[in-house]
Design a protein around this motif. Structure first.
Motif, mmCIF file in Angstrom:
data_model
loop_
_atom_site.group_PDB
_atom_site.id
_atom_site.type_symbol
_atom_site.label_atom_id
_atom_site.label_comp_id
_atom_site.label_asym_id
_atom_site.label_seq_id
_atom_site.Cartn_x
_atom_site.Cartn_y
_atom_site.Cartn_z
ATOM 1 N N LYS A 90 0.830 -1.209 0.000
ATOM 2 C CA LYS A 90 0.000 0.000 0.000
ATOM 3 C C LYS A 90 0.863 1.258 0.000
ATOM 4 O O LYS A 90 0.561 2.240 -0.687
ATOM 5 C CB LYS A 90 -0.919 -0.004 1.224
ATOM 6 C CG LYS A 90 -2.035 -1.027 1.154
ATOM 7 C CD LYS A 90 -2.881 -1.002 2.411
ATOM 8 C CE LYS A 90 -3.972 -2.056 2.367
ATOM 9 N NZ LYS A 90 -4.768 -2.091 3.633
ATOM 10 N N LYS A 150 -2.761 3.525 -5.824
ATOM 11 C CA LYS A 150 -2.960 2.838 -7.106
ATOM 12 C C LYS A 150 -3.499 1.427 -6.871
ATOM 13 O O LYS A 150 -3.238 0.823 -5.847
ATOM 14 C CB LYS A 150 -1.645 2.732 -7.883
ATOM 15 C CG LYS A 150 -1.121 4.043 -8.438
ATOM 16 C CD LYS A 150 -0.038 3.781 -9.481
ATOM 17 C CE LYS A 150 1.046 2.853 -8.997
ATOM 18 N NZ LYS A 150 2.041 2.536 -10.033
ATOM 19 N N ARG A 151 -4.212 0.937 -7.851
ATOM 20 C CA ARG A 151 -4.737 -0.427 -7.749
ATOM 21 C C ARG A 151 -3.832 -1.425 -8.453
ATOM 22 O O ARG A 151 -3.634 -2.539 -7.985
ATOM 23 C CB ARG A 151 -6.147 -0.487 -8.350
ATOM 24 C CG ARG A 151 -6.884 -1.795 -8.114
ATOM 25 C CD ARG A 151 -7.207 -2.005 -6.663
ATOM 26 N NE ARG A 151 -7.954 -3.250 -6.446
ATOM 27 C CZ ARG A 151 -8.144 -3.786 -5.249
ATOM 28 N NH1 ARG A 151 -7.649 -3.195 -4.175
ATOM 29 N NH2 ARG A 151 -8.833 -4.903 -5.101
ATOM 30 N N ASP A 152 -3.297 -1.028 -9.584
ATOM 31 C CA ASP A 152 -2.484 -1.938 -10.384
ATOM 32 C C ASP A 152 -1.008 -1.810 -10.034
ATOM 33 O O ASP A 152 -0.520 -0.733 -9.676
ATOM 34 C CB ASP A 152 -2.699 -1.672 -11.870
ATOM 35 C CG ASP A 152 -4.122 -1.984 -12.313
ATOM 36 O OD1 ASP A 152 -4.708 -2.927 -11.739
ATOM 37 O OD2 ASP A 152 -4.637 -1.297 -13.206
ATOM 38 N N ASN A 171 0.014 -9.082 -6.162
ATOM 39 C CA ASN A 171 -1.392 -8.851 -6.484
ATOM 40 C C ASN A 171 -2.331 -9.567 -5.519
ATOM 41 O O ASN A 171 -3.340 -9.003 -5.087
ATOM 42 C CB ASN A 171 -1.677 -9.286 -7.922
ATOM 43 C CG ASN A 171 -1.403 -8.197 -8.940
ATOM 44 O OD1 ASN A 171 -2.233 -7.324 -9.164
ATOM 45 N ND2 ASN A 171 -0.214 -8.227 -9.525
ATOM 46 N N HIS A 177 -2.209 -7.789 -2.146
ATOM 47 C CA HIS A 177 -2.748 -6.425 -2.201
ATOM 48 C C HIS A 177 -4.269 -6.411 -2.388
ATOM 49 O O HIS A 177 -4.966 -5.568 -1.788
ATOM 50 C CB HIS A 177 -2.072 -5.668 -3.349
ATOM 51 C CG HIS A 177 -2.625 -4.297 -3.585
ATOM 52 N ND1 HIS A 177 -2.746 -3.355 -2.585
ATOM 53 C CD2 HIS A 177 -3.106 -3.703 -4.722
ATOM 54 C CE1 HIS A 177 -3.250 -2.233 -3.078
ATOM 55 N NE2 HIS A 177 -3.496 -2.428 -4.368
ATOM 56 N N LYS A 178 -4.808 -7.307 -3.172
ATOM 57 C CA LYS A 178 -6.213 -7.201 -3.587
ATOM 58 C C LYS A 178 -7.170 -8.097 -2.817
ATOM 59 O O LYS A 178 -8.382 -8.043 -3.039
ATOM 60 C CB LYS A 178 -6.309 -7.488 -5.087
ATOM 61 C CG LYS A 178 -5.551 -6.445 -5.913
ATOM 62 C CD LYS A 178 -5.560 -6.726 -7.392
ATOM 63 C CE LYS A 178 -4.789 -5.617 -8.132
ATOM 64 N NZ LYS A 178 -4.703 -5.857 -9.586
#
Length: 520
Positions: free
Chosen positions: A356, A362-364, A479, A482-483
């Motif tokens: 983070k 940002k998401r990507d 990924n 993070h997601k």
């Protein structure tokens, strides 16, 4: 149930062998004893007690890397075993590994010659098991400089990114506290699709014979892992005809030849049929103007690379090498990384916080972001130390050589227990604890220069696919962490998650990793 069955089969086999030894083959004791004495004159190395005929085969156990580690605690970091008729050194420390993999690397640059493995991998045209020499150097050079060089690996980033996105979308579609997902299966599919797309330009399921190739590889690997008793006790090779091993191996080899011959011939026919102005390959997608591994290999075969030439069997051998070795390394490491992150929520939280902080809303995630994620890299390094994807590295002595004061004779095999070396308390503080912090502000790397940390091997036969595997592992793991938030089904605590291994070429989990993924 399977374990009990295997135990009784092993016990029955042992009793039969002992009967043959004492009743039907009285000369074997004399011949065997004299052979061992000859070997021991040259190899005065610590060795546990052995059985007639079998030697030390019974010590290998269900998980050989663990069994050999326990033996090394009693008999030392350089130990001699007699596996049937084959003398085998077992290396379990960084000091001895350096002697074998650096100081005497050329002397130990061969692989043990196992007939089953040689036939499976198009010996001597492949890279994995072929003996050190001109042919091997040529094949290795093609892998390193043509197939997996930095530029080529970077060219596959779009494939890795697309497959990672598809994995994330699949998890989102089924993310629910009441819907556990099988991460093991997802990682296996991910690894296969990435390596197939990089090789052929299409996923396994998009290729006519793709599923047959995967099934053939799985069956062949299973046969190699279970090996033939005749490899270690040649006069018992006839057993292969009774237990079905020989017939199964012939079936796999026939399927392998038929499928790879069809792949390559259709590819060559397609190239001939395509016009120079609008070349449409059987596997490749020309809308992106990408060059896949099969393009490169066939191009070399057809004389398109000055100074480099290979025959058609070499093309098949190198494709098979890539397919066998390329998928499981990354998927196994991802499986263990997620296992440990779920077992240690504080480590998972620390990694999520780092990601983070780097992304700043940002998401990507892109390549530049990954370079700044130092704790991510530490988690991956610690996973490779604690759970190396290949637990043991096999070598064979090409010539008589002196190691650690012992005279090693030509054709002596070597097992380098990389799993045990990664848990050696002489080099690692709290080696039985999963602790990524040990790699922060550390220069230790997995590229074969630090001999107490060699998850991909070292020396001339170090794994040439390190960079490719690392690209996949970093992007996918970042990924997923993070997601999603991660938990175990039914509210189970992380520490209850098992870390039981299964035997095989790769050191994977025995039980599938079943988890709850909820979108963060």
């Amino acid at each position: 149930m399977d374990e009990y069955y295997q135990f009784f089969v092993a016990l029955f086999t042992l009793l039969v062998l002992l009967y043959l030894y004492y009743k039907l083959f009285p000369m074997i004791k004399w011949l065997y004893s004299n052979t061992i004495n000859k070997i021991n004159i040259n190899l005065p190395i610590p060795s546990p007690p052995k059985l007639p005929i079998l030697g030390h085969l019974h010590y290998l156990g269900y998980l050989p890397h663990r069994s050999l580690w326990d033996l090394s605690k009693k008999h030392g970091p350089l130990m001699l075993l007699q596996l049937g008729s084959r003398p085998m050194l077992v290396v379990s420390s960084a000091e001895v590994a350096k002697e074998v993999l650096k100081i005497h690397d050329v002397s130990f640059a061969d692989r043990p010659e196992l007939d089953t493995v040689k036939r499976a991998f198009y010996h001597p045209k492949d890279v994995i098991i072929s003996p050190y020499g001109e042919q091997w150097r040529k094949s290795r050079s093609i892998i390193v400089h043509q197939l997996l060089n930095t530029k080529k690996v970077k060219s596959f980033n779009s494939i890795i990114e697309e497959e990672t996105t598809l994995l994330v979308e699949k998890l989102i579609s089924c993310s629910s506290p009441s819907s556990p997902v099988n991460l093991t299966n997802m990682f296996e599919s991910l690894g296969i699709d990435i390596i197939y797309r990089s090789t052929f330009g299409k996923k396994m399921g998009e290729i006519e014979h793709g599923k047959k190739v995967a099934d053939m590889i799985n069956e062949g690997v299973g046969l190699i892992v279970n090996f033939s008793i005749g490899e270690f006790i040649p006069w018992l090779a006839w057993i292969n005809k009774l237990n079905g091993f020989g017939a199964a191996m012939e079936r796999v080899l026939k399927t392998r030849n038929e499928i790879l011959d069809t792949f390559i011939q259709e590819y060559l026919d397609d190239m001939e049929a395509a016009s120079n102005s609008s070349r449409e390959l059987l596997f490749a997608k020309d809308d992106k103007n990408e060059e896949f591994l099969i393009d490169t290999l066939v191009g070399i075969y057809r004389g398109g690379t000055p100074g480099v030439s290979i025959d058609l069997e070499s093309v098949k051998a190198l494709i098979l090498n890539v397919l066998v070795a390329g998928a499981e390394t990354a998927s196994t490491t991802l499986e263990w990384a997620m296992t440990e992150l779920i077992r240690y929520p504080t480590i998972l939280k620390k990694l999520q916080d780092e990601i983070k902080q780097v992304l700043k809303g940002k998401r990507d995630i892109n390549e530049n972001d990954l370079e700044k994620m130092h704790y991510l890299k530490a988690v991956i390094k610690e996973t490779l130390r604690y759970h190396p994807p290949i637990a043991m590295n096999l070598r064979e002595c090409r010539e008589d050589v002196n190691v650690m004061g012992y005279n090693i004779v030509k054709k002596t095999g070597v097992i380098i227990n990389m799993w045990a070396i990664g848990r050696d308390s002489a080099y690692w503080d709290e080696p039985e604890v999963f602790l990524p912090e040990r790699f922060l502000n550390s220069s230790i790397d997995f590229k074969g220069f630090d001999f107490h940390y060699i998850p991909f091997g070292a020396g001339r036969r170090i794994c040439p696919g390190i960079s490719f595997a690392n690209e996949v592992i970093e992007l996918v793991l970042a990924n997923l962490v993070h997601k999603f938030n991660w938990a175990l089904p039914d509210g189970a605590k992380g520490e209850s998650l098992d870390v039981i291994e299964q035997p095989g070429i790769t050191n994977g989990r025995k039980n599938p990793l079943i988890v709850i993924a909820t979108k963060s």
